[in-house]
Design a protein around this motif. Structure first.
Motif, short mmCIF file in Angstrom:
data_model
loop_
_atom_site.label_atom_id
_atom_site.label_comp_id
_atom_site.label_asym_id
_atom_site.label_seq_id
_atom_site.Cartn_x
_atom_site.Cartn_y
_atom_site.Cartn_z
N VAL A 127 7.24 0.06 3.13
CA VAL A 127 6.16 0.89 2.60
C VAL A 127 4.86 0.50 3.30
CG1 VAL A 127 4.76 1.41 0.58
CG2 VAL A 127 7.24 1.30 0.38
N ALA A 128 4.28 1.45 4.01
CA ALA A 128 2.94 1.29 4.58
C ALA A 128 1.97 1.88 3.57
CB ALA A 128 2.84 2.00 5.92
N PRO A 129 1.05 1.10 3.00
CA PRO A 129 0.21 1.63 1.92
C PRO A 129 -0.92 2.55 2.38
CG PRO A 129 -0.32 -0.67 2.35
CD PRO A 129 0.87 -0.34 3.20
N SER A 130 -1.00 2.82 3.67
CA SER A 130 -2.01 3.73 4.20
C SER A 130 -1.54 4.22 5.56
CB SER A 130 -3.37 3.03 4.34
OG SER A 130 -3.28 1.97 5.28
N GLU A 131 -2.17 5.29 6.04
CA GLU A 131 -1.87 5.76 7.39
C GLU A 131 -2.24 4.69 8.42
OE1 GLU A 131 -0.41 8.30 8.88
OE2 GLU A 131 0.26 9.10 6.95
N SER A 132 -3.31 3.97 8.14
CA SER A 132 -3.71 2.90 9.04
C SER A 132 -2.62 1.83 9.13
CB SER A 132 -5.03 2.27 8.58
OG SER A 132 -5.40 1.20 9.42
#
Length: 668
Positions: A127-132
Motif C-alpha cells: 500500500v502506497a499511502p499517496s501518489e508520491s
C-alpha cells in the motif's frame, strides 16, 4: 466474507507509532477482522529463539500453521524490516496468507525493496499511502509495480476546539517530531525576518516531544532552537509546549491557529497526517514542496520550494525568506475554512475504507487463485540489484548476489530480535550495508522529492551484475534451508562496490564505511577508482584529507583540509569541512591553524543544528594551541555545553581545562 488480517506489533514509545496503531485499530479494525499478536513472541514462535540463525524450512512450517486462518499478515513499523525473512518463510512453507505492507516511509525502505522484489507472490499488497509514495517506490525499484496500490490513510476528523478570537497578531502552530529535518529552525528564522521587515509577525507554538524519543533531557536540536529564539529576541513570540497527546488536545491545539506550519525534508514524508488533521478543523497549512505534502496539502495552503544547499551531495533546505513570504501571504489571505474541511474529507474513513476493502478483496482473490504460485528461490547468481530503478545502480547492491544479501539480512534480523528481547544490540554487517545503501540513495531520492532532476548515475554505470571479481565467501550458501553466518566478507564487498560502476554517492559511501572500520588500504584503492573530476573542489579536498589522515600523512591531510575550507565560502551545511580541518590541525600538531575558520563559521552560524560540535572543536583546538587560549576555550565550551548538554565529550574537556588551570595556579 470478512477479510482477516494478522497485525504483528508491540507497544511503542514513539508518538507517531502510537497514533498510527490507534488509527489502524479504529479504522481498519472496523472494516476487517484484525487480530493483533505480540511482535516478540510471535516472531519467536515462527523464527525460533532470538539470536539463532533461522531454519527456513522449519520457520515455513510454523508460519503456515500460525497464519492458516488469515488472508493477510501486516507487520507494523518495527516488524517491517523483518518482512523479507517472514516472506521467505511464507514461501518455503507454502502458506496462503499474503503480505499487507503499508509503506508509511516509502523512501526509507530501500533495503527492504531490494530483498522483497524476488519474494513477492500474486496477491501480496504494498500500500502506497499517496501518489508520491507510489512514484517513490517505482523510482527505486520498478519491479514492485504489480504489487502497488495507492490507498490513503483513513483519517477521521479531529474534534474541533473553540476557534481563536480574531486578533491583529496572527498565531501559527507546528506539531510533530521536533527534528532538524522538520526545519523548525527555518520557521523561527522566518519570524525574525518578518519582524525585521516590520511585517505582521505571528506568535508560534511548537508542539512535540523535546527529548526526541528517549534522549536524556532536551535533545541537542531543541537546545539549538531555544538558543536561536533567545539570540533573535523571539522569546515572547515562540513557545515550546511539548507533546500534545490525544485527539481532543490536538484538535484544540490546531483550532486555535491561523495556520499550521509543517515544513519537512525527511525521506519519511509519504503521507503527512498532521496537515490533514489541521485542514479537517479548517486550518490551512504552510508546507514544503516535497514528497507527500503535495498530496495532503493540495490547494489549501502554500508550499515553499526546496533547493540544494550546496553541491549534489549537500542536503536540501528552504530559504527562510521564502518561508517568511509564504507565511505572511497565507495568514493575510487564507483559504476558507470550509474549503480546507472539504479537501480533508477526501481522506475520511467513509471514502478510504471502501477502497481498502476493494483492493484487499481483489488481491485476496488473485492470491487464492494462485495460492501455489510460490516464487522460486533466486539463483545463486541473481544480483541483489534489481534490473531497473535507482537501486539498480546503488552500492553495495552492485557488488552482491541476492542470496548473499538475504543471508546478511537474516543475521541482522537475529541481532535485532536479540535487542527486542533485552539482549545487547551489536552492530552487524547488515547494519553496515543498510547505512551504506541509505547514503547511496539519499541524494538522488531527495532531488526526486524536491521535483528537481535526479542526479544521473555515473557515466560508467553498467547493467546490474554480480561483479567478475566476487568478494571472498565463507562456507555456507544462500540457497540452503538454514540461513547461517554471512557468506561474504563485508569490507571486501564494500571495496568491490566502490570500484564497480554505480552512483557516485554510493561509491563514496563505501569509501566512508571502509575508513570508519579502519580498512584504509582498500579505501584508498577504491578512492583512486572514483572519477574525482565529478566532485566539487571542496568535497574532493575533504575526502582527500580524510584519506590522507587515515594513511598517517598528517601534513598532507592538513593541507587538503585547508583547501576544502578555502575552496568556496562555507555555508551552514559545510560543517563537516570545519570539523575535519580541526581534527587534521590537531593531528599535524598545529591546532591553532584551524581557529580562524572555526571562528568565522561560528560567527555566522552560532546556533545552527550542528553548531554544538563545531563549538566543541573550537574549544579543543583553543585548549591545545600554544600558548593555550584559555578564555576562548572556556567561552567555546560554554556554547558547546549549552547546545549539546553535558555529554561525555563536553564533560571530559571541562575536566581537562580545569586540570590545566589548576596546574597553572600551583606555586612553582
Amino acid at each position: 466474507m470478512t477479510t482477516r488480517v494478522l497485525r504483528i506489533r508491540r507497544p511503542s514509545a514513539l508518538l507517531t507509532a502510537q497514533a498510527y496503531e490507534q488509527l489502524f485499530d479504529l479504522q481498519l479494525g472496523s472494516t476487517f477482522a484484525v487480530t493483533a499478536v505480540p511482535l516478540v513472541a510471535w516472531c519467536d514462535a515462527v523464527l525460533g529463539p532470538a539470536g539463532a540463525p533461522p531454519d527456513l524450512s522449519a520457520a515455513g512450517r510454523r508460519f503456515a500453521a500460525l497464519t492458516a486462518d488469515y488472508d493477510y499478515f501486516a507487520p507494523n513499523f518495527e516488524c517491517i524490516p523483518l518482512a523479507p525473512l517472514l516472506l521467505a518463510a511464507r514461501n518455503r512453507g507454502g502458506a496462503r496468507a499474503r503480505l499487507l505492507f503499508i509503506a508509511h516511509a516509502a523512501g526509507a525502505y530501500a533495503f527492504e525493496w531490494a530483498l522483497l522484489a524476488p519474494l513477492l507472490a500474486p496477491g501480496d499488497v504494498v500500500v502506497a499511502p499517496s501518489e508520491s509514495a507510489r512514484r517513490t517506490i517505482e523510482f527505486l525499484c520498478p519491479a514492485l509495480r504489480p504489487y502497488l496500490h495507492v490507498v490513503h490513510h483513513p483519517m477521521r476528523p479531529l474534534p474541533a476546539g473553540p476557534a481563536r478570537p480574531r486578533s491583529p497578531v496572527p498565531h501559527v502552530v507546528s506539531l510533530g517530531r521536533v527534528h532538524a529535518l522538520k526545519l523548525v529552525h527555518r520557521q523561527i528564522e522566518a519570524l525574525a525576518l518578518l519582524r525585521a521587515a516590520r511585517r505582521p509577525t505571528p506568535t508560534m507554538d511548537v508542539g512535540g516531544p523535546l527529548d526526541d524519543a528517549g534522549w536524556a533531557g532536551p535533545h541537542p536540536y531543541t537546545r539549538t532552537l531555544a538558543d536561536k529564539v533567545r539570540r533573535l529576541g523571539l522569546t515572547e513570540r515562540v513557545r515550546f509546549v511539548g507533546a500534545v497527546r490525544g485527539d481532543a488536545a490536538k484538535g484544540a491545539f490546531l483550532s486555535r491557529a491561523d495556520a499550521l506550519v509543517n515544513l519537512s525534508v525527511t525521506l519519511e514524508e509519504s503521507f503527512p497526517k498532521t496537515p490533514v488533521e489541521a485542514l479537517g478543523v479548517g486550518v490551512p497549512v504552510l508546507g514544503t514542496d516535497w514528497n507527500g505534502l503535495r498530496d495532503t496539502v493540495g490547494p489549501c495552503g502554500v508550499l515553499v520550494p526546496v533547493r540544494p544547499a550546496g553541491d549534489e551531495f549537500a542536503p536540501l533546505d528552504v530559504d527562510p525568506a521564502d518561508v517568511a513570504d509564504a507565511l505572511g501571504a497565507l495568514v493575510a489571505a487564507p483559504p476558507a475554512p470550509d474549503r480546507c474541511r472539504a479537501w480533508a474529507a477526501q481522506f475520511g474513513p467513509d471514502v478510504i475504507l471502501p477502497r481498502y476493502q476493494a483492493v484487499l478483496d481483489r488481491a485476496a482473490a488473485v492470491g487464492e487463485a494462485a495460492r501455489h504460485a510460490v516464487p522460486a528461490w533466486p539463483h545463486a547468481t541473481t544480483p541483489a540489484a534489481p534490473a531497473a530503478g535507482l537501486l539498480a545502480h546503488a552500492a553495495p547492491l552492485n557488488a552482491l548476489a541476492w542470496g548473499d544479501l538475504f543471508t546478511v539480512h537474516a543475521a541482522w534480523a537475529s541481532a535485532v530480535r536479540r535487542g527486542w528481547a533485552g539482549g545487547p544490540r551489536v552492530v552487524t554487517d547488515g547494519d553496515r550495508l543498510r547505512s551504506v545503501l541509505d547514503a547511496a540513495v539519499t541524494p538522488d531520492l531527495s532531488r526526486f522529492f524536491a521535483r528537481g532532476p535526479a542526479a544521473a548515475p555515473a557515466a560508467d554505470v553498467a547493467p546490474p551484475h554480480v561483479p567478475s571479481h566476487t568478494p571472498p565467501r565463507a562456507t555456507s550458501g544462500p540457497g540452503t534451508a538454514r540461513a547461517t553466518a554471512p557468506v561474504v566478507e563485508i569490507s571486501a564487498v564494500l571495496a568491490t562496490a566502490a570500484a564497480e560502476p554505480g552512483t557516485l554517492a554510493g561509491r563514496l559511501a563505501c569509501v566512508g564505511e571502509l575508513l570508519a572500520v579502519g580498512v584504509v588500504a582498500d579505501a584508498v584503492r577504491a578512492w583512486e577508482r572514483i572519477p574525482h573530476a565529478a566532485l566539487a573542489p571542496a568535497r574532493r579536498a575533504y575526502w582527500t584529507a580524510r584519506l590522507s589522515g587515515a594513511s598517517e600523512r598528517p601534513q598532507d591531510a592538513l593541507s587538503h583540509a585547508l583547501r576544502a575550507c578555502a575552496a568556496a565560502p562555507l555555508g551552514e551545511h559545510d560543517w563537516p569541512y570545519l570539523r575535519e580541518l580541526a581534527r587534521c590541525a590537531r593531528g599535524a600538531g598545529d591546532p591553532a591553524v584551524a581557529l580562524d575558520a572555526l571562528r568565522e563559521w561560528l560567527r555566522r552560524y552560532p546556533d545552527a543544528q550542528e553548531s554544538g560540535p563545531v563549538w566543541l572543536e573550537l574549544a579543543v583546538n583553543a585548549t591545545r594551541a600554544r600558548p593555550a587560549l584559555a578564555a576562548e576555550a572556556d567561552d567555546a565550551l560554554q556554547h558547546a555545553s549549552a547546545l549539546l548538554g553535558d555529554i561525555p565529550a563536553v564533560a571530559k574537556l571541562r575536566r581537562r581545562i580545569d586540570a590545566t588551570r589548576n596546574a597553572e595556579l600551583l606555586p612553582a
